[in-house]
Design an enzyme around this catalytic site. Structure first.
Site, PDB file in Angstrom:
ATOM      1  N   ASP A   1      20.776  -4.341 -54.403  1.00 32.34           N
ATOM      2  CA  ASP A   1      21.572  -3.520 -53.485  1.00 32.34           C
ATOM      3  C   ASP A   1      20.983  -3.705 -52.102  1.00 32.34           C
ATOM      4  O   ASP A   1      19.926  -3.156 -51.781  1.00 32.34           O
ATOM      5  CB  ASP A   1      21.525  -2.034 -53.902  1.00 32.34           C
TER       6      ASP A   1
ATOM      7  N   ALA B   1      33.702  -1.072 -62.146  1.00 35.84           N
ATOM      8  CA  ALA B   1      33.762  -0.692 -60.721  1.00 35.84           C
ATOM      9  C   ALA B   1      35.184  -0.875 -60.204  1.00 35.84           C
ATOM     10  O   ALA B   1      35.970   0.078 -60.190  1.00 35.84           O
ATOM     11  CB  ALA B   1      32.756  -1.488 -59.920  1.00 35.84           C
ATOM     12  N   ARG B   2      35.534  -2.080 -59.813  1.00 36.39           N
ATOM     13  CA  ARG B   2      36.882  -2.351 -59.316  1.00 36.39           C
ATOM     14  C   ARG B   2      37.289  -3.762 -59.705  1.00 36.39           C
ATOM     15  O   ARG B   2      36.455  -4.687 -59.683  1.00 36.39           O
ATOM     16  CB  ARG B   2      36.945  -2.244 -57.782  1.00 36.39           C
TER      17      ARG B   2
ATOM     18  N   ASP C   1      36.797  -2.484 -67.505  1.00 30.64           N
ATOM     19  CA  ASP C   1      37.618  -1.270 -67.401  1.00 30.64           C
ATOM     20  C   ASP C   1      38.617  -1.390 -66.256  1.00 30.64           C
ATOM     21  O   ASP C   1      39.539  -0.589 -66.145  1.00 30.64           O
ATOM     22  CB  ASP C   1      36.707  -0.055 -67.164  1.00 30.64           C
TER      23      ASP C   1
ATOM     24  N   GLU D   1      46.606  -3.909 -62.047  1.00 31.76           N
ATOM     25  CA  GLU D   1      46.624  -2.876 -63.091  1.00 31.76           C
ATOM     26  C   GLU D   1      48.030  -2.314 -63.225  1.00 31.76           C
ATOM     27  O   GLU D   1      48.601  -1.899 -62.210  1.00 31.76           O
ATOM     28  CB  GLU D   1      45.605  -1.781 -62.747  1.00 31.76           C
TER      29      GLU D   1
ATOM     30  N   HIS E   1      41.183   1.342 -67.402  1.00 30.74           N
ATOM     31  CA  HIS E   1      40.667   2.099 -66.240  1.00 30.74           C
ATOM     32  C   HIS E   1      40.444   3.578 -66.612  1.00 30.74           C
ATOM     33  O   HIS E   1      40.985   4.487 -65.968  1.00 30.74           O
ATOM     34  CB  HIS E   1      41.630   1.973 -65.051  1.00 30.74           C
ATOM     35  N   ILE E   2      39.631   3.769 -67.646  1.00 36.10           N
ATOM     36  CA  ILE E   2      39.426   5.138 -68.154  1.00 36.10           C
ATOM     37  C   ILE E   2      38.002   5.636 -67.947  1.00 36.10           C
ATOM     38  O   ILE E   2      37.629   6.680 -68.484  1.00 36.10           O
ATOM     39  CB  ILE E   2      39.771   5.241 -69.666  1.00 36.10           C
ATOM     40  N   ALA E   3      37.205   4.895 -67.164  1.00 38.98           N
ATOM     41  CA  ALA E   3      35.789   5.281 -67.053  1.00 38.98           C
ATOM     42  C   ALA E   3      35.619   6.717 -66.567  1.00 38.98           C
ATOM     43  O   ALA E   3      34.692   7.410 -66.970  1.00 38.98           O
ATOM     44  CB  ALA E   3      35.051   4.307 -66.134  1.00 38.98           C
ATOM     45  N   ALA E   4      36.522   7.167 -65.698  1.00 37.61           N
ATOM     46  CA  ALA E   4      36.383   8.526 -65.149  1.00 37.61           C
ATOM     47  C   ALA E   4      37.233   9.538 -65.919  1.00 37.61           C
ATOM     48  O   ALA E   4      37.306  10.702 -65.533  1.00 37.61           O
ATOM     49  CB  ALA E   4      36.794   8.525 -63.682  1.00 37.61           C
TER      50      ALA E   4
HETATM   51  N1  LIG Z   1      36.325   2.722 -63.402  1.00 44.47           N
HETATM   52  C1  LIG Z   1      36.505   3.879 -62.810  1.00 44.47           C
HETATM   53  O1  LIG Z   1      37.286   4.706 -63.258  1.00 44.47           O
HETATM   54  C2  LIG Z   1      35.699   4.240 -61.587  1.00 44.47           C
HETATM   55  C3  LIG Z   1      35.452   5.582 -61.289  1.00 44.47           C
HETATM   56  C4  LIG Z   1      34.698   5.887 -60.166  1.00 44.47           C
HETATM   57  C5  LIG Z   1      34.215   4.870 -59.342  1.00 44.47           C
HETATM   58  N2  LIG Z   1      34.493   3.584 -59.659  1.00 44.47           N
HETATM   59  C6  LIG Z   1      33.987   2.486 -58.824  1.00 44.47           C
HETATM   60  O2  LIG Z   1      32.589   2.343 -59.038  1.00 44.47           O
HETATM   61  C7  LIG Z   1      32.015   1.682 -57.908  1.00 44.47           C
HETATM   62  C8  LIG Z   1      30.746   2.408 -57.468  1.00 44.47           C
HETATM   63  O3  LIG Z   1      31.057   3.726 -57.094  1.00 44.47           O
HETATM   64  P1  LIG Z   1      29.920   4.715 -56.496  1.00 44.47           P
HETATM   65  O4  LIG Z   1      30.531   6.068 -56.486  1.00 44.47           O
HETATM   66  O5  LIG Z   1      28.626   4.486 -57.191  1.00 44.47           O
HETATM   67  O6  LIG Z   1      29.832   4.152 -54.992  1.00 44.47           O
HETATM   68  P2  LIG Z   1      28.604   4.306 -53.973  1.00 44.47           P
HETATM   69  O7  LIG Z   1      29.194   4.079 -52.626  1.00 44.47           O
HETATM   70  O8  LIG Z   1      27.869   5.561 -54.229  1.00 44.47           O
HETATM   71  O9  LIG Z   1      27.634   3.100 -54.360  1.00 44.47           O
HETATM   72  C9  LIG Z   1      27.957   1.762 -54.110  1.00 44.47           C
HETATM   73  C10 LIG Z   1      26.661   1.016 -53.899  1.00 44.47           C
HETATM   74  O10 LIG Z   1      26.964  -0.370 -53.750  1.00 44.47           O
HETATM   75  C11 LIG Z   1      26.102  -0.888 -52.754  1.00 44.47           C
HETATM   76  N3  LIG Z   1      26.683  -2.101 -52.212  1.00 44.47           N
HETATM   77  C12 LIG Z   1      27.644  -2.232 -51.266  1.00 44.47           C
HETATM   78  N4  LIG Z   1      27.907  -3.529 -51.055  1.00 44.47           N
HETATM   79  C13 LIG Z   1      27.090  -4.219 -51.892  1.00 44.47           C
HETATM   80  C14 LIG Z   1      26.909  -5.605 -52.135  1.00 44.47           C
HETATM   81  N5  LIG Z   1      27.605  -6.540 -51.465  1.00 44.47           N
HETATM   82  N6  LIG Z   1      25.994  -5.968 -53.062  1.00 44.47           N
HETATM   83  C15 LIG Z   1      25.282  -5.034 -53.756  1.00 44.47           C
HETATM   84  N7  LIG Z   1      25.396  -3.719 -53.528  1.00 44.47           N
HETATM   85  C16 LIG Z   1      26.306  -3.317 -52.620  1.00 44.47           C
HETATM   86  C17 LIG Z   1      25.965   0.219 -51.725  1.00 44.47           C
HETATM   87  O11 LIG Z   1      24.776   0.067 -50.968  1.00 44.47           O
HETATM   88  C18 LIG Z   1      25.905   1.447 -52.622  1.00 44.47           C
HETATM   89  O12 LIG Z   1      24.565   1.798 -52.933  1.00 44.47           O
HETATM   90  C19 LIG Z   1      33.121   1.640 -56.846  1.00 44.47           C
HETATM   91  O13 LIG Z   1      33.745   0.384 -56.876  1.00 44.47           O
HETATM   92  C20 LIG Z   1      34.104   2.691 -57.325  1.00 44.47           C
HETATM   93  O14 LIG Z   1      35.409   2.451 -56.857  1.00 44.47           O
HETATM   94  C21 LIG Z   1      35.208   3.250 -60.769  1.00 44.47           C
END
Ligand SMILES: NC(=O)c1ccc[n+]([C@@H]2O[C@H](COP(=O)([O-])OP(=O)(O)OC[C@H]3O[C@@H](n4cnc5c(N)ncnc54)[C@H](O)[C@@H]3O)[C@@H](O)[C@H]2O)c1
Length: 321
Positions: A177, A237-238, A262, A267, A285-288
């Site tokens: 990170d 994540a996405r 997920d 989607e 996409h059910i992680a949350a």
């Molecule tokens: N699947 C789901 O239902 C679901 C639910 C919630 C969040 N998410 C996704 O999970 C991901 C993380 O969410 P979060 O709440 O932890 O976000 P966050 O902003 O708290 O954390 C993201 C982290 O990624 C780091 N980062 C940014 N660019 C980077 C890079 N190029 N390389 C490495 N690290 C990098 C940032 O420094 C930060 O620490 C997001 O993509 C969010 O959309 C998915």
């Protein structure tokens, strides 16, 4: 509650948000209407009556809707992604957009860990085999997590919880990170490494970064080629962070033993060859999607919207007005 205490504010909740959201707002003397499943024109015709709108992901908060919101001051998203809200148009109309990214952190992290276990022990495949009437005891040889190296890409809210859980499983956790220091990462239990070292040294890789220009296709053919043979890859994540075409090639070539996904570039996903691949575990996409996360985000957005309407206090804003 007496009428004297009642504020003049009205909030519309237009998606299926937990009842607690309305309860909190009413408790804070704000009138609430639940009207779900509205088409854009229906929303446009009533939005002028409300001071704030609360949505999840179904309602499309378009420029047309925002322009029709004569006294609309805020749009609250019970959840994190604001893709369904035209934030630019909201800013132009001086409407604050808020979200609640912290409410689903634990649920999303737990799903990623569940995906790691499912992939390592091939639980979905073994279950499908059982349901097909088979008893393939020798086919589903798995691997332990204990003592193996997990690479966590992105150690923000969700990544940090994942790191904590993986440390509890006695894995060797490394993280990449670029926005966190070695000390920050060490404090949450991970050894800080560069991207190339992470992909080359991990038995399991899980991504927890936001999707942006820097992270789109972060896991591409180049990164996949550097990974250990038989790596397990998790993306909760996405969609778009992992290049799906390159992943399919890596699965077919044997580089990736299993991908647990997920989230998808589109989607619902249209790339059936990937979803139907025997080495892919896919969830919609059910992680949350847990009772606890939905309750957390409903309570949080209710408090945030009430604070803003009643006192002007801003929290969780994604724009500034
Ligand atoms: N699947 C789901 O239902 C679901 C639910 C919630 C969040 N998410 C996704 O999970 C991901 C993380 O969410 P979060 O709440 O932890 O976000 P966050 O902003 O708290 O954390 C993201 C982290 O990624 C780091 N980062 C940014 N660019 C980077 C890079 N190029 N390389 C490495 N690290 C990098 C940032 O420094 C930060 O620490 C997001 O993509 C969010 O959309 C998915």
């Amino acid at each position: 509650m007496s009428n004297a205490q009642q504020s003049s504010f009205r909030v519309l909740i237009s998606d299926k948000v937990s009842e607690s959201c309305g309860d909190i707002l009413r408790h804070r003397h704000i009138a609430v209407d639940y009207k779900t499943g509205l088409a854009e024109d229906q929303l446009v015709s009533i939005i002028g009556e409300y001071d704030a709108l609360i949505v999840r992901s179904a309602t499309k908060v378009t420029e047309k809707v925002l322009k029709a919101g004569g006294k609309l001051k805020a749009v609250g998203r019970a959840g994190s992604g604001v893709d369904n809200i035209d934030v630019k148009a909201a800013t132009a109309a001086k409407i604050l957009v808020m979200n609640t990214p912290g409410g689903n952190t634990v649920s999303t992290a737990e799903h990623a860990v569940a995906m790691l276990f499912a992939a390592a022990r091939r639980i979905p495949q073994a279950d499908a085999s059982m349901k097909a009437g088979k008893w393939e005891k020798t086919k589903f040889m798995g691997g332990e997590l204990y003592g193996r190296t997990a690479g966590v890409i992105g150690a923000g809210k969700i990544g940090a919880v994942v790191i904590d859980r993986l440390c509890g499983l006695k894995m060797n956790v490394i993280a990449y990170d670029p926005f966190l220091s070695h000390v920050d990462l060490a404090r949450i239990g991970a050894y800080s490494v560069g991207f190339d070292e992470l992909v080359a040294s991990s038995d399991f890789i899980t991504v927890h970064v936001p999707l942006n220009d820097k992270t789109r296709n972060l896991i591409n053919a180049d990164a996949l080629a550097k990974m250990r043979n038989g790596v397990i890859l998790v993306n909760c994540a996405r969609g778009g962070i992992v290049n799906e075409k390159d992943l399919l090639d890596a699965l077919n070539g044997g580089k990736v033993a299993c991908a647990a996904l997920d989230v998808f570039e589109k989607e619902p996903p249209e790339f059936r060859e990937l979803i139907d691949h025997p080495k892919v575990i896919a969830t919609p996409h059910i992680a949350a999607s847990t009772d606890q996360a939905q309750e957390n985000v409903a309570l949080a957005i209710a408090e945030q919207v009430a604070d803003y309407l009643l006192t002007g206090a801003v929290s969780g804003a994604v724009n500034s007005v």
